[in-house]
Design a protein around this motif. Structure first.
Motif, PDB file in Angstrom:
ATOM      1  N   ARG A 123     -47.639 -61.973  23.800  1.00 53.28           N
ATOM      2  CA  ARG A 123     -46.631 -62.978  24.149  1.00 53.28           C
ATOM      3  C   ARG A 123     -46.136 -62.775  25.580  1.00 53.28           C
ATOM      4  N   GLU A 124     -46.049 -61.516  26.008  1.00 53.79           N
ATOM      5  CA  GLU A 124     -45.636 -61.228  27.382  1.00 53.79           C
ATOM      6  C   GLU A 124     -46.672 -61.757  28.364  1.00 53.79           C
ATOM      7  N   ALA A 125     -47.954 -61.639  28.006  1.00 50.04           N
ATOM      8  CA  ALA A 125     -49.021 -62.150  28.867  1.00 50.04           C
ATOM      9  C   ALA A 125     -48.935 -63.665  28.994  1.00 50.04           C
ATOM     10  N   ILE A 126     -48.612 -64.335  27.886  1.00 50.58           N
ATOM     11  CA  ILE A 126     -48.441 -65.790  27.914  1.00 50.58           C
ATOM     12  C   ILE A 126     -47.287 -66.155  28.832  1.00 50.58           C
ATOM     13  N   PHE A 127     -46.183 -65.422  28.719  1.00 45.42           N
ATOM     14  CA  PHE A 127     -45.012 -65.662  29.561  1.00 45.42           C
ATOM     15  C   PHE A 127     -45.378 -65.528  31.035  1.00 45.42           C
ATOM     16  N   SER A 128     -46.108 -64.450  31.370  1.00 47.39           N
ATOM     17  CA  SER A 128     -46.452 -64.177  32.762  1.00 47.39           C
ATOM     18  C   SER A 128     -47.454 -65.174  33.315  1.00 47.39           C
ATOM     19  N   SER A 129     -48.254 -65.786  32.438  1.00 48.84           N
ATOM     20  CA  SER A 129     -49.298 -66.697  32.900  1.00 48.84           C
ATOM     21  C   SER A 129     -48.750 -68.046  33.345  1.00 48.84           C
ATOM     22  N   ILE A 130     -47.547 -68.387  32.922  1.00 50.17           N
ATOM     23  CA  ILE A 130     -46.970 -69.683  33.290  1.00 50.17           C
ATOM     24  C   ILE A 130     -46.565 -69.655  34.760  1.00 50.17           C
ATOM     25  N   PRO A 131     -47.044 -70.590  35.575  1.00 52.02           N
ATOM     26  CA  PRO A 131     -46.715 -70.595  37.008  1.00 52.02           C
ATOM     27  C   PRO A 131     -45.222 -70.800  37.245  1.00 52.02           C
ATOM     28  N   LEU A 132     -44.748 -70.315  38.404  1.00 51.33           N
ATOM     29  CA  LEU A 132     -43.323 -70.336  38.711  1.00 51.33           C
ATOM     30  C   LEU A 132     -42.751 -71.753  38.707  1.00 51.33           C
ATOM     31  N   SER A 133     -43.501 -72.731  39.218  1.00 52.23           N
ATOM     32  CA  SER A 133     -42.990 -74.107  39.263  1.00 52.23           C
ATOM     33  C   SER A 133     -42.729 -74.648  37.860  1.00 52.23           C
ATOM     34  N   VAL A 369     -38.813 -76.351  43.244  1.00 48.28           N
ATOM     35  CA  VAL A 369     -40.141 -76.929  43.002  1.00 48.28           C
ATOM     36  C   VAL A 369     -40.557 -77.756  44.219  1.00 48.28           C
ATOM     37  N   ASP A 370     -41.776 -77.537  44.691  1.00 50.31           N
ATOM     38  CA  ASP A 370     -42.282 -78.278  45.846  1.00 50.31           C
ATOM     39  C   ASP A 370     -42.698 -79.682  45.393  1.00 50.31           C
ATOM     40  N   LEU A 371     -41.787 -80.624  45.537  1.00 53.27           N
ATOM     41  CA  LEU A 371     -42.044 -81.992  45.081  1.00 53.27           C
ATOM     42  C   LEU A 371     -42.980 -82.755  46.013  1.00 53.27           C
ATOM     43  N   ASN A 372     -43.286 -82.177  47.159  1.00 48.66           N
ATOM     44  CA  ASN A 372     -44.239 -82.811  48.075  1.00 48.66           C
ATOM     45  C   ASN A 372     -45.682 -82.455  47.730  1.00 48.66           C
ATOM     46  N   ASP A 373     -45.863 -81.439  46.904  1.00 46.13           N
ATOM     47  CA  ASP A 373     -47.188 -81.057  46.422  1.00 46.13           C
ATOM     48  C   ASP A 373     -47.345 -81.650  45.017  1.00 46.13           C
ATOM     49  N   TYR A 374     -48.126 -82.725  44.908  1.00 41.88           N
ATOM     50  CA  TYR A 374     -48.200 -83.442  43.634  1.00 41.88           C
ATOM     51  C   TYR A 374     -48.870 -82.635  42.527  1.00 41.88           C
ATOM     52  N   SER A 375     -49.670 -81.618  42.896  1.00 38.49           N
ATOM     53  CA  SER A 375     -50.262 -80.765  41.869  1.00 38.49           C
ATOM     54  C   SER A 375     -49.189 -79.877  41.227  1.00 38.49           C
ATOM     55  N   GLU A 376     -48.046 -79.751  41.889  1.00 35.45           N
ATOM     56  CA  GLU A 376     -46.898 -79.028  41.350  1.00 35.45           C
ATOM     57  C   GLU A 376     -45.871 -80.006  40.794  1.00 35.45           C
ATOM     58  N   ALA A 377     -45.641 -81.104  41.519  1.00 32.35           N
ATOM     59  CA  ALA A 377     -44.585 -82.052  41.163  1.00 32.35           C
ATOM     60  C   ALA A 377     -44.870 -82.797  39.860  1.00 32.35           C
ATOM     61  N   ILE A 378     -46.115 -83.276  39.695  1.00 35.02           N
ATOM     62  CA  ILE A 378     -46.435 -84.073  38.507  1.00 35.02           C
ATOM     63  C   ILE A 378     -46.345 -83.244  37.221  1.00 35.02           C
ATOM     64  N   PRO A 379     -46.980 -82.057  37.154  1.00 37.57           N
ATOM     65  CA  PRO A 379     -46.822 -81.244  35.945  1.00 37.57           C
ATOM     66  C   PRO A 379     -45.359 -80.857  35.680  1.00 37.57           C
ATOM     67  N   TYR A 404     -51.007 -79.383  34.462  1.00 40.86           N
ATOM     68  CA  TYR A 404     -51.074 -78.434  35.580  1.00 40.86           C
ATOM     69  C   TYR A 404     -52.508 -77.961  35.798  1.00 40.86           C
ATOM     70  N   VAL A 405     -53.171 -77.552  34.724  1.00 47.42           N
ATOM     71  CA  VAL A 405     -54.542 -77.052  34.827  1.00 47.42           C
ATOM     72  C   VAL A 405     -55.485 -78.150  35.308  1.00 47.42           C
ATOM     73  N   ILE A 406     -55.374 -79.327  34.734  1.00 45.26           N
ATOM     74  CA  ILE A 406     -56.268 -80.431  35.108  1.00 45.26           C
ATOM     75  C   ILE A 406     -56.100 -80.802  36.586  1.00 45.26           C
ATOM     76  N   LEU A 409     -57.330 -77.922  39.010  1.00 45.74           N
ATOM     77  CA  LEU A 409     -58.790 -77.813  39.063  1.00 45.74           C
ATOM     78  C   LEU A 409     -59.407 -79.031  39.738  1.00 45.74           C
ATOM     79  N   ALA A 410     -58.895 -80.213  39.392  1.00 45.55           N
ATOM     80  CA  ALA A 410     -59.430 -81.440  39.992  1.00 45.55           C
ATOM     81  C   ALA A 410     -59.093 -81.526  41.474  1.00 45.55           C
ATOM     82  N   GLY A 411     -57.983 -80.888  41.872  1.00 46.87           N
ATOM     83  CA  GLY A 411     -57.563 -80.934  43.270  1.00 46.87           C
ATOM     84  C   GLY A 411     -58.142 -79.813  44.112  1.00 46.87           C
ATOM     85  N   GLY A 412     -59.048 -79.024  43.520  1.00 42.04           N
ATOM     86  CA  GLY A 412     -59.696 -77.956  44.269  1.00 42.04           C
ATOM     87  C   GLY A 412     -58.813 -76.749  44.521  1.00 42.04           C
TER      88      GLY A 412
END
Length: 439
Positions: A123-133, A369-379, A404-406, A409-412
């Motif tokens: 469960r700790e690994a799951i917690f740590s895997s979630i990105p800061l945003s 949260v960096d709202l100008n980066d849509y790979s961060e803002a949309i998720p 977030y993952v999609i 990955l799609a955004g390179g």
């Protein structure tokens, strides 16, 4: 005495003091105390003894809170979770036709599995895997979720005729109590008065008594001995453990609880500024272990899944930063065993206003949260809106992580996605698609 408390709970390191921690613990208890009425009511519909569930609810909560306060030293309060108790009664017992003993057995097995997962730090690994945003967004989403819970509990937001949601009766006595509590809390918060939520709850309860929204105990006494646990304690149905239905029920409890807990810890810890530079919560494994042991003990005592309560945010908003906050709440839980007639006069409108104010307090992490980066803002946006609109913290995390993952990955931007995030996203997709594929 205060010096010993400061040293044990590391008050100075976390920039707090005994008075702040105690006030925060009282406030958290006042916002969580509704569970002592609601949980027995829900589980009694499954055929369980209401009084016995009341006692079990308190004792299971106290056990988990002691671990959270003394072992994990964190300001979170645990109790039988809303949503999980509804699944217990309305899905497992009433819809599937299973006994409440069957449901308790599923909760017990879930607790044992959680202990193993926590021990091996899964469960700790799951917690740590979630990105800061997403962790920051979870905090905001929980704030909106809490606010919606408060507004619906006060009947200010209701299911509309021809629309999803509509404005309720804003002229009722209950609404007057709510608005009074909201204004008192808001004004005191604006003036940076410590204990503003608690003061608002007490003041609005007095108003509620005057208006007749609530009333003093009919028995004329504020003291009563706690009901016996005998009707429900240690009533497990072991002969059904190795059945497909038990497996499915245990899995559902596991899924909802693990992500509700991770989401709650993430969101509340973010608001308390307890996350480190990587977005991780130091000592999270101890907090998760407290949750797991609480669930296991709760099942033996006779109540549904014990989980970390999102309403802990109310105490954090009051400055609570250590286990002294949770222990204060735990002490009040224990006292309430004998003074249930007294604390039960607090009207839902009073605590509902506190939840809405907490929703305001939990909005600030969106600034990180960096709202100008849509790979961060949309998720992040999806995470936030799915919690109140889907009425589930777990679903907000589910849709947020998949998107977030999609998008990454799609955004390179593969370097931003850990292997565990990809695995979790696949698991979430399977969960969402399985009912459609397999009927």
């Amino acid at each position: 005495m205060s010096e010993k408390l400061a040293k044990f709970f590391k008050l100075n390191e976390r920039k707090t003091d005994v008075r702040t921690e105690v006030m925060a613990g009282i406030t958290t208890f006042m916002t969580v105390s509704y569970i002592l009425v609601v949980n027995p009511s829900i589980l009694s519909e499954a055929g369980m003894d209401r009084g016995a569930v009341f006692t079990a609810t308190i004792l299971a909560s106290v056990i988990a809170i002691l671990l959270m306060g003394l072992y994990a030293n964190m300001p979170f309060v645990l109790a039988p979770g809303m949503g999980l108790n509804a699944f217990f009664t309305y899905s497992v017992v009433l819809k599937m036709g299973k006994s409440w003993q069957f449901a308790l057995t599923a909760v017990f097995l879930e607790g044992l599995i959680f202990i193993l997962l926590s021990f091996f730090k899964v469960r700790e690994a799951i917690f740590s895997s979630i990105p800061l945003s997403l962790k920051k967004s979870v905090s905001v989403g929980i704030g909106m979720f809490i606010a919606l819970v408060g507004l619906t509990s006060a009947n200010l937001i209701v299911q509309g005729d021809g629309v999803i949601l509509a404005l309720g009766d804003i002229y009722s006595k209950e609404a007057i109590v709510f608005f009074f509590a909201f204004l008192v809390m808001g004004i005191l918060s604006t003036r940076n008065v410590k204990g503003s939520l608690l003061i608002g709850i007490v003041a609005s309860t007095v108003l509620a008594l005057i208006l007749g929204v609530t009333k003093l105990p009919e028995t004329g006494t504020i003291f009563s001995l706690p009901p016996s646990l005998k009707p429900i304690a240690f009533k497990l149905e072991t002969h059904n453990i190795f059945t497909w239905e038990m497996l499915m029920v245990v899995f559902t409890f596991l899924f909802v609880d693990i992500f509700d807990t991770v989401g709650t810890l993430t969101g509340v810890a973010a608001k308390a500024d307890m996350l480190d530079e990587k977005g991780d919560l130091p000592g999270v494994s101890k907090a998760l272990m407290a949750d797991a042991i609480g669930t296991t003990c709760g099942a033996l005592l006779g109540t549904s899944t014990v989980t970390t309560f999102v309403e802990s945010a109310s105490g954090v908003a009051e400055g609570g930063r250590t286990g002294l906050t949770s222990l204060t709440s735990g002490a009040l839980f224990l006292i309430s065993l004998f003074f249930f007639p007294l604390f039960s006069i607090v009207p839902p409108a009073a605590t509902s206003a506190a939840l809405v104010i907490v929703g305001v307090f939990m909005m600030s992490p969106i600034l990180d949260v960096d709202l100008n980066d849509y790979s961060e803002a949309i998720p992040s946006f999806i995470t936030i809106i799915m919690m109140p609109f889907g009425y589930s913290i777990a679903e907000g995390i589910c849709f947020g992580m998949i998107s977030y993952v999609i998008l990454k990955l799609a955004g390179g931007k593969k370097k931003d996605v850990s292997p565990l995030m990809i695995v979790l996203a696949i698991v979430f997709l399977i969960k969402l698609l399985a009912p459609k594929i397999f009927g």
